[in-house]
Design a protein around this motif. Structure first.
Motif, mmCIF file in Angstrom:
data_model
loop_
_atom_site.group_PDB
_atom_site.id
_atom_site.type_symbol
_atom_site.label_atom_id
_atom_site.label_comp_id
_atom_site.label_asym_id
_atom_site.label_seq_id
_atom_site.Cartn_x
_atom_site.Cartn_y
_atom_site.Cartn_z
ATOM 1 N N LEU A 1 0.828 -1.205 0.000
ATOM 2 C CA LEU A 1 0.000 0.000 0.000
ATOM 3 C C LEU A 1 0.864 1.258 0.000
ATOM 4 N N HIS A 2 1.990 1.208 0.695
ATOM 5 C CA HIS A 2 2.907 2.360 0.717
ATOM 6 C C HIS A 2 3.368 2.706 -0.691
ATOM 7 N N ASP A 3 3.860 1.708 -1.415
ATOM 8 C CA ASP A 3 4.365 1.961 -2.760
ATOM 9 C C ASP A 3 3.230 2.312 -3.722
ATOM 10 N N LEU A 4 2.071 1.708 -3.537
ATOM 11 C CA LEU A 4 0.945 2.028 -4.406
ATOM 12 C C LEU A 4 0.528 3.484 -4.256
ATOM 13 N N ALA A 5 0.487 3.977 -3.021
ATOM 14 C CA ALA A 5 0.107 5.376 -2.791
ATOM 15 C C ALA A 5 1.118 6.326 -3.430
ATOM 16 N N LEU A 6 2.410 6.020 -3.290
ATOM 17 C CA LEU A 6 3.434 6.899 -3.879
ATOM 18 C C LEU A 6 3.410 6.837 -5.403
ATOM 19 N N LEU A 7 3.192 5.652 -5.955
ATOM 20 C CA LEU A 7 3.129 5.537 -7.408
ATOM 21 C C LEU A 7 1.950 6.325 -7.963
ATOM 22 N N LYS A 8 0.818 6.242 -7.285
ATOM 23 C CA LYS A 8 -0.350 7.022 -7.715
ATOM 24 C C LYS A 8 -0.077 8.517 -7.576
ATOM 25 N N ALA A 9 0.696 8.913 -6.563
ATOM 26 C CA ALA A 9 1.038 10.328 -6.401
ATOM 27 C C ALA A 9 1.850 10.821 -7.600
ATOM 28 N N VAL A 10 2.806 10.017 -8.031
ATOM 29 C CA VAL A 10 3.616 10.384 -9.206
ATOM 30 C C VAL A 10 2.742 10.476 -10.446
ATOM 31 N N PHE B 1 5.772 -2.720 -7.221
ATOM 32 C CA PHE B 1 5.320 -2.139 -8.490
ATOM 33 C C PHE B 1 6.511 -1.695 -9.340
ATOM 34 N N GLU B 2 7.536 -2.541 -9.340
ATOM 35 C CA GLU B 2 8.778 -2.226 -10.052
ATOM 36 C C GLU B 2 8.536 -1.889 -11.520
ATOM 37 N N LEU B 3 7.781 -2.723 -12.237
ATOM 38 C CA LEU B 3 7.598 -2.532 -13.674
ATOM 39 C C LEU B 3 6.786 -1.279 -13.974
ATOM 40 N N LEU B 4 5.748 -1.018 -13.179
ATOM 41 C CA LEU B 4 4.953 0.183 -13.405
ATOM 42 C C LEU B 4 5.759 1.439 -13.108
ATOM 43 N N ALA B 5 6.630 1.370 -12.108
ATOM 44 C CA ALA B 5 7.490 2.519 -11.813
ATOM 45 C C ALA B 5 8.485 2.756 -12.941
ATOM 46 N N LEU B 6 9.010 1.677 -13.514
ATOM 47 C CA LEU B 6 9.904 1.831 -14.665
ATOM 48 C C LEU B 6 9.161 2.450 -15.847
ATOM 49 N N GLU B 7 7.916 2.061 -16.020
ATOM 50 C CA GLU B 7 7.113 2.665 -17.092
ATOM 51 C C GLU B 7 6.984 4.166 -16.872
ATOM 52 N N GLN B 8 6.757 4.575 -15.635
ATOM 53 C CA GLN B 8 6.655 6.003 -15.352
ATOM 54 C C GLN B 8 7.987 6.713 -15.559
ATOM 55 N N LYS B 9 9.079 6.000 -15.332
ATOM 56 C CA LYS B 9 10.393 6.580 -15.651
ATOM 57 C C LYS B 9 10.494 6.865 -17.145
ATOM 58 N N ALA B 10 10.033 5.923 -17.951
ATOM 59 C CA ALA B 10 10.066 6.118 -19.397
ATOM 60 C C ALA B 10 9.189 7.298 -19.806
ATOM 61 N N VAL B 11 8.023 7.402 -19.182
ATOM 62 C CA VAL B 11 7.130 8.536 -19.470
ATOM 63 C C VAL B 11 7.821 9.859 -19.140
ATOM 64 N N ALA B 12 8.514 9.885 -18.001
ATOM 65 C CA ALA B 12 9.219 11.107 -17.606
ATOM 66 C C ALA B 12 10.336 11.445 -18.592
ATOM 67 N N LEU B 13 11.043 10.433 -19.076
ATOM 68 C CA LEU B 13 12.105 10.674 -20.053
ATOM 69 C C LEU B 13 11.536 11.224 -21.355
ATOM 70 N N ILE B 14 10.404 10.688 -21.767
ATOM 71 C CA ILE B 14 9.761 11.198 -22.992
ATOM 72 C C ILE B 14 9.347 12.647 -22.798
#
Length: 231
Positions: free
Chosen positions: A126-135, A161-174
């Motif tokens: 839940l901790h990581d899910l909340a932070l991922l949703k915040a991003v 949520f390693e893979l979803l966080a990596l996806e958001q990294k890619a979004v940020a790079l784009i």
């Protein structure tokens, strides 16, 4: 005569055994009774506790549904009583943050989610899910350094949520115009185990958007070049 003596001895022996058994029961029977009462009482308490927990969860769900359909879902969702459950409280906050994002308040939604995550150090999911949703809610409006720090933690190997966080990294790079880095990262993500089909599809779509032909997925037929036209 011998048979009568043997029968008499057997009867006496049986009576002695019975007397000893009764004596033991009178002396220690209360212990066995306590054990039986403990087993029965424990089973009854577990059944009662389970029923109470189910009742509280159902009441919380009904309250959430009513809050989402109200005139002010943000306030109503925040006010829903979690009935002593930290997990339910965080879920309420996530839903309230979603309502804030829909109302055009992404920054407030992100702050709410980060505050909710702060109290969940003992629940990594839940901790990581909340932070991922915040991003995801804040998007480009989040401070770049803070976003990079959060995503670095969320994308560590083995994170929930390693893979979803990596996806958001890619979004940020784009978003930052770092196309080559984004393509390289997307390619690395595509090689990882455990990719869901929706995530695989989103990564392929990002590759196409960046002008890169995605690799064919496993099981797909190889693409062939059209035969040259006959002269």
């Amino acid at each position: 005569m011998a048979n009568q003596n043997d029968s008499f001895i057997d009867e006496v022996t049986e009576d002695l055994r019975r007397d000893r058994l009764f004596a033991l029961f009178r002396r220690y029977g209360w212990i066995a009774l306590l054990v039986i009462l403990g087993i029965v009482g424990g089973a009854a308490w577990r059944e009662y506790s389970s029923s109470q927990a189910e009742t509280r969860a159902r009441a919380w769900g009904d309250a959430i549904m009513a809050a989402r359909q109200g005139d002010d879902p943000i306030t109503a969702l925040s006010a829903v009583d979690p009935a002593g459950s930290a997990g339910r409280k965080v879920l309420s906050e996530m839903l309230a943050a979603g309502a804030e994002a829909q109302a055009g308040l992404p920054q407030k939604a992100a702050e709410r989610l980060k505050a909710a995550a702060a109290g969940l150090q003992n629940d990594p999911v839940l901790h990581d899910l909340a932070l991922l949703k915040a991003v995801m809610v804040a998007g480009p409006a989040m401070d770049a350094a803070e976003r990079d720090r959060l995503l670095a933690d969320l994308s560590k190997p083995g994170a929930p949520f390693e893979l979803l966080a990596l996806e958001q990294k890619a979004v940020a790079l784009i978003g930052a115009g770092r196309t080559e880095d984004a393509v390289m990262l997307i390619g690395q993500i595509q090689q990882k185990d455990g990719l869901s089909e929706p995530l695989r599809r989103r990564l392929s779509e990002m590759m196409i958007t960046l002008g890169v032909e995605p690799e064919p997925s496993e099981g797909s037929l190889p693409q062939t070049m059209p035969a040259p036209a006959a002269n």
